[in-house]
Motif scaffolding. Structure first.
Motif, PDB file in Angstrom:
ATOM      1  N   TYR A  93     -13.152  11.371 -22.712  1.00 27.62           N
ATOM      2  CA  TYR A  93     -14.010  12.156 -23.598  1.00 27.62           C
ATOM      3  C   TYR A  93     -15.479  12.165 -23.167  1.00 27.62           C
ATOM      4  O   TYR A  93     -16.161  13.174 -23.360  1.00 27.62           O
ATOM      5  CB  TYR A  93     -13.876  11.631 -25.030  1.00 27.62           C
ATOM      6  N   GLN A  94     -15.959  11.076 -22.593  1.00 30.48           N
ATOM      7  CA  GLN A  94     -17.353  11.040 -22.166  1.00 30.48           C
ATOM      8  C   GLN A  94     -17.587  12.017 -21.020  1.00 30.48           C
ATOM      9  O   GLN A  94     -18.574  12.776 -21.012  1.00 30.48           O
ATOM     10  CB  GLN A  94     -17.734   9.617 -21.722  1.00 30.48           C
ATOM     11  N   GLU A  95     -16.680  12.024 -20.040  1.00 32.00           N
ATOM     12  CA  GLU A  95     -16.790  12.963 -18.928  1.00 32.00           C
ATOM     13  C   GLU A  95     -16.579  14.399 -19.399  1.00 32.00           C
ATOM     14  O   GLU A  95     -17.260  15.328 -18.947  1.00 32.00           O
ATOM     15  CB  GLU A  95     -15.776  12.621 -17.833  1.00 32.00           C
ATOM     16  N   ALA A  96     -15.623  14.568 -20.310  1.00 31.31           N
ATOM     17  CA  ALA A  96     -15.359  15.912 -20.844  1.00 31.31           C
ATOM     18  C   ALA A  96     -16.562  16.444 -21.601  1.00 31.31           C
ATOM     19  O   ALA A  96     -16.888  17.636 -21.515  1.00 31.31           O
ATOM     20  CB  ALA A  96     -14.131  15.881 -21.755  1.00 31.31           C
ATOM     21  N   LEU A  97     -17.244  15.569 -22.329  1.00 32.87           N
ATOM     22  CA  LEU A  97     -18.403  15.989 -23.118  1.00 32.87           C
ATOM     23  C   LEU A  97     -19.498  16.562 -22.223  1.00 32.87           C
ATOM     24  O   LEU A  97     -20.112  17.590 -22.558  1.00 32.87           O
ATOM     25  CB  LEU A  97     -18.939  14.798 -23.915  1.00 32.87           C
ATOM     26  N   ALA A  98     -19.744  15.932 -21.086  1.00 36.69           N
ATOM     27  CA  ALA A  98     -20.764  16.436 -20.166  1.00 36.69           C
ATOM     28  C   ALA A  98     -20.384  17.821 -19.640  1.00 36.69           C
ATOM     29  O   ALA A  98     -21.238  18.701 -19.499  1.00 36.69           O
ATOM     30  CB  ALA A  98     -20.948  15.462 -19.006  1.00 36.69           C
ATOM     31  N   THR A  99     -19.102  18.032 -19.371  1.00 34.77           N
ATOM     32  CA  THR A  99     -18.653  19.319 -18.839  1.00 34.77           C
ATOM     33  C   THR A  99     -18.677  20.398 -19.911  1.00 34.77           C
ATOM     34  O   THR A  99     -19.069  21.542 -19.649  1.00 34.77           O
ATOM     35  CB  THR A  99     -17.244  19.178 -18.241  1.00 34.77           C
ATOM     36  N   TRP A 100     -18.227  20.064 -21.135  1.00 34.58           N
ATOM     37  CA  TRP A 100     -18.331  21.019 -22.241  1.00 34.58           C
ATOM     38  C   TRP A 100     -19.791  21.395 -22.486  1.00 34.58           C
ATOM     39  O   TRP A 100     -20.102  22.570 -22.759  1.00 34.58           O
ATOM     40  CB  TRP A 100     -17.762  20.423 -23.532  1.00 34.58           C
ATOM     41  N   SER A 101     -20.695  20.415 -22.379  1.00 37.20           N
ATOM     42  CA  SER A 101     -22.117  20.677 -22.627  1.00 37.20           C
ATOM     43  C   SER A 101     -22.689  21.640 -21.593  1.00 37.20           C
ATOM     44  O   SER A 101     -23.483  22.532 -21.935  1.00 37.20           O
ATOM     45  CB  SER A 101     -22.909  19.362 -22.613  1.00 37.20           C
ATOM     46  N   ASN A 102     -22.292  21.484 -20.336  1.00 35.12           N
ATOM     47  CA  ASN A 102     -22.785  22.397 -19.308  1.00 35.12           C
ATOM     48  C   ASN A 102     -22.225  23.808 -19.526  1.00 35.12           C
ATOM     49  O   ASN A 102     -22.929  24.803 -19.349  1.00 35.12           O
ATOM     50  CB  ASN A 102     -22.404  21.894 -17.916  1.00 35.12           C
ATOM     51  N   ALA A 103     -20.945  23.887 -19.928  1.00 33.75           N
ATOM     52  CA  ALA A 103     -20.358  25.197 -20.235  1.00 33.75           C
ATOM     53  C   ALA A 103     -21.084  25.855 -21.409  1.00 33.75           C
ATOM     54  O   ALA A 103     -21.279  27.079 -21.426  1.00 33.75           O
ATOM     55  CB  ALA A 103     -18.870  25.038 -20.557  1.00 33.75           C
ATOM     56  N   TYR A 104     -21.489  25.049 -22.373  1.00 32.98           N
ATOM     57  CA  TYR A 104     -22.262  25.557 -23.520  1.00 32.98           C
ATOM     58  C   TYR A 104     -23.586  26.161 -23.032  1.00 32.98           C
ATOM     59  O   TYR A 104     -23.964  27.267 -23.432  1.00 32.98           O
ATOM     60  CB  TYR A 104     -22.514  24.407 -24.494  1.00 32.98           C
ATOM     61  N   ARG A 105     -24.302  25.428 -22.168  1.00 35.28           N
ATOM     62  CA  ARG A 105     -25.588  25.919 -21.674  1.00 35.28           C
ATOM     63  C   ARG A 105     -25.416  27.187 -20.839  1.00 35.28           C
ATOM     64  O   ARG A 105     -26.227  28.115 -20.928  1.00 35.28           O
ATOM     65  CB  ARG A 105     -26.290  24.831 -20.844  1.00 35.28           C
ATOM     66  N   LEU A 106     -24.371  27.229 -20.018  1.00 37.93           N
ATOM     67  CA  LEU A 106     -24.124  28.411 -19.196  1.00 37.93           C
ATOM     68  C   LEU A 106     -23.918  29.652 -20.058  1.00 37.93           C
ATOM     69  O   LEU A 106     -24.504  30.707 -19.813  1.00 37.93           O
ATOM     70  CB  LEU A 106     -22.898  28.184 -18.308  1.00 37.93           C
ATOM     71  N   GLN A 107     -23.075  29.532 -21.089  1.00 32.27           N
ATOM     72  CA  GLN A 107     -22.803  30.680 -21.948  1.00 32.27           C
ATOM     73  C   GLN A 107     -24.022  31.065 -22.774  1.00 32.27           C
ATOM     74  O   GLN A 107     -24.259  32.248 -23.042  1.00 32.27           O
ATOM     75  CB  GLN A 107     -21.601  30.369 -22.853  1.00 32.27           C
TER      76      GLN A 107
END
Length: 346
Positions: free
Chosen positions: A230-244
Motif C-alpha cells: 500500500y505504501q508503494e501503491a500510494l505513491a503511484t496513485w498520487s502521481n497518477a492523480y497529479r498527472l490527470q
C-alpha cells in the motif's frame, strides 16, 4: 573589438529578419526531414516549452529565463520601449531585434497553461508536467522510452491523420543513436512534439494522448494494491492523480478510480482522515449521478470513515438509502477495495 562583434551580430540578425520575409517555412516538418534527428528544430528549444495565457503573452517583452537575452530595455507608461540609461541606440535596437525574434519563435503554438520538460537518462526520457505562470510545488513525472513515443505517434496518425500531417517526429539514427548529443537533441524534439500535440484540441482530449501519460501509473498502482504493497501503491496513485490534474481531466472515470485507490491505500495505512478526504472529493464529482458504479462503494466507504473520524455522515446515509435497488442486491455490492482490484485497466 566589441563594436566589430556588435556590427557582425547586427548583420546576422538583419539577415534572419530578411529571411523571415521570404517564402513561408513549414513550422513542423515531416518526420522524413528529421532524419538527422532534430537538426531542423530551432535552437531556441534548448530549454523548455512554456504555455501561458494569451494576455500574459501580450504583456511579455521576452522570456527573462532565455539565455543571452538582453534585459536593459525599459518600458514607458504608454507601453513604448525606452532607451537604456546610457542612451545607446545601437544596443537598444539590437535588444528589440532579439525580442522580436523571440516573440516570433513562440507564436506558432496556441498558448496553454501547461509546460512539458523532457530530460534524458540513457534510453529513458523523463517528462515533467508543470503548470506555467505559477510555482508548481508538485510537478507530475513519468519516464518513457523512445518506443513509447513511437507507439503514441502511430496511434495518433491512424486516428487523426489530417491533424497529424504537420506534426514532426524524430526518427532513430542508424549511427550514433545513443550518444549524449543525439539523446539531448531528441529530448528537445520530444518537447516540441508533445507541445504541438497539446495545442490541437481533439488530440489533447483523445484517449491515446491522455493514457500515454497516466495509464501505466494506474496499472502499476493497481498491481501494487492487489499485492498489499500500500505504501508503494500510494505513491503511484498520487502521481497518477497529479498527472490527470495537470491534464485537466478531473471528472473522468479514470480519475474517480484514482480517488478510490488513494482512499483505499490511506485507509489500509490507517490514515483515515486522508482517506475520508478523497471519498468526499469523489462524492462531490458524483453529486449529479445516481447510477455510477462507483457511487455506492464511495458512499459506503464515506459512511464508515465518517464514523471513524467523527465526521457528519447523515447526508451520505440518506443518499445511500435513496438509491434504487433492494437490500439483497445492496449486500452483494462490491466494496471500494474490491471494485478497485477487479476493474480492468487496459
Amino acid at each position: 573589438m566589441a563594436s566589430r562583434l556588435l556590427h557582425r551580430l547586427r548583420h546576422a540578425l538583419a539577415g534572419e529578419a530578411a529571411g523571415a520575409e521570404g517564402p513561408e517555412v513549414e513550422e513542423f516538418p515531416e518526420s522524413s526531414e528529421l532524419e538527422d534527428d532534430t537538426e531542423g528544430l530551432s535552437t531556441r528549444l534548448s530549454g523548455t516549452l512554456s504555455f501561458s495565457n494569451e494576455e500574459e503573452e501580450d504583456e511579455e517583452l521576452g522570456d527573462p529565463c532565455e539565455p543571452g537575452l538582453p534585459r536593459d530595455v525599459g518600458v514607458t507608461e504608454n507601453g513604448d520601449q525606452s532607451p537604456s540609461p546610457a542612451e545607446r541606440p545601437g544596443s537598444s535596437q539590437l535588444t528589440r531585434q532579439l525580442q522580436d525574434l523571440w516573440r516570433r519563435s513562440r507564436s506558432s503554438l496556441v498558448p496553454q497553461r501547461l509546460l512539458f520538460e523532457v530530460t534524458n537518462a540513457s534510453v529513458l526520457y523523463t517528462i515533467y508536467l508543470i503548470r506555467s505562470g505559477q510555482f508548481d510545488k508538485a510537478p507530475a513525472t513519468i519516464a518513457r522510452r523512445y518506443s513509447d513515443f513511437e507507439r503514441l505517434n502511430r496511434r495518433l496518425r491512424r486516428q487523426f491523420s489530417c491533424d497529424m500531417a504537420g506534426v514532426s517526429f524524430p526518427r532513430k539514427r542508424l549511427r550514433r543513436n545513443f550518444t549524449a548529443e543525439t539523446i539531448a537533441k531528441r529530448s528537445r524534439a520530444f518537447e516540441q512534439f508533445l507541445a504541438h500535440l497539446h495545442s490541437i484540441t481533439e488530440i489533447r482530449r483523445s484517449a491515446a494522448f491522455l493514457e500515454f501519460f497516466f495509464l501505466r501509473d494506474l496499472q502499476a498502482a493497481q498491481r501494487l494494491t492487489c499485492s498489499g504493497m500500500y505504501q508503494e501503491a500510494l505513491a503511484t496513485w498520487s502521481n497518477a492523480y497529479r498527472l490527470q490534474d495537470k491534464l485537466g481531466i478531473c471528472n473522468s472515470g479514470r480519475f474517480l478510480l484514482t480517488l478510490a485507490g488513494l482512499a483505499v491505500c490511506h485507509q489500509e495505512l490507517d490514515e483515515l482522515s486522508e482517506a475520508h478526504c478523497y471519498c468526499e472529493k469523489a462524492l462531490q464529482l458524483l453529486e449529479a449521478q445516481d447510477s455510477h458504479p462507483l457511487l455506492e462503494p464511495f458512499l459506503q466507504a464515506h459512511i464508515h470513515l465518517s464514523w471513524k473520524v467523527g465526521k457528519e455522515k447523515h447526508q451520505s446515509e440518506a443518499r445511500l438509502q435513496g438509491l434504487p435497488g433492494s437490500g439483497v442486491a445492496r449486500q452483494q455490492q462490491l466494496t471500494l477495495k474490491e471494485f478497485l482490484i477487479k476493474e480492468a485497466l487496459d
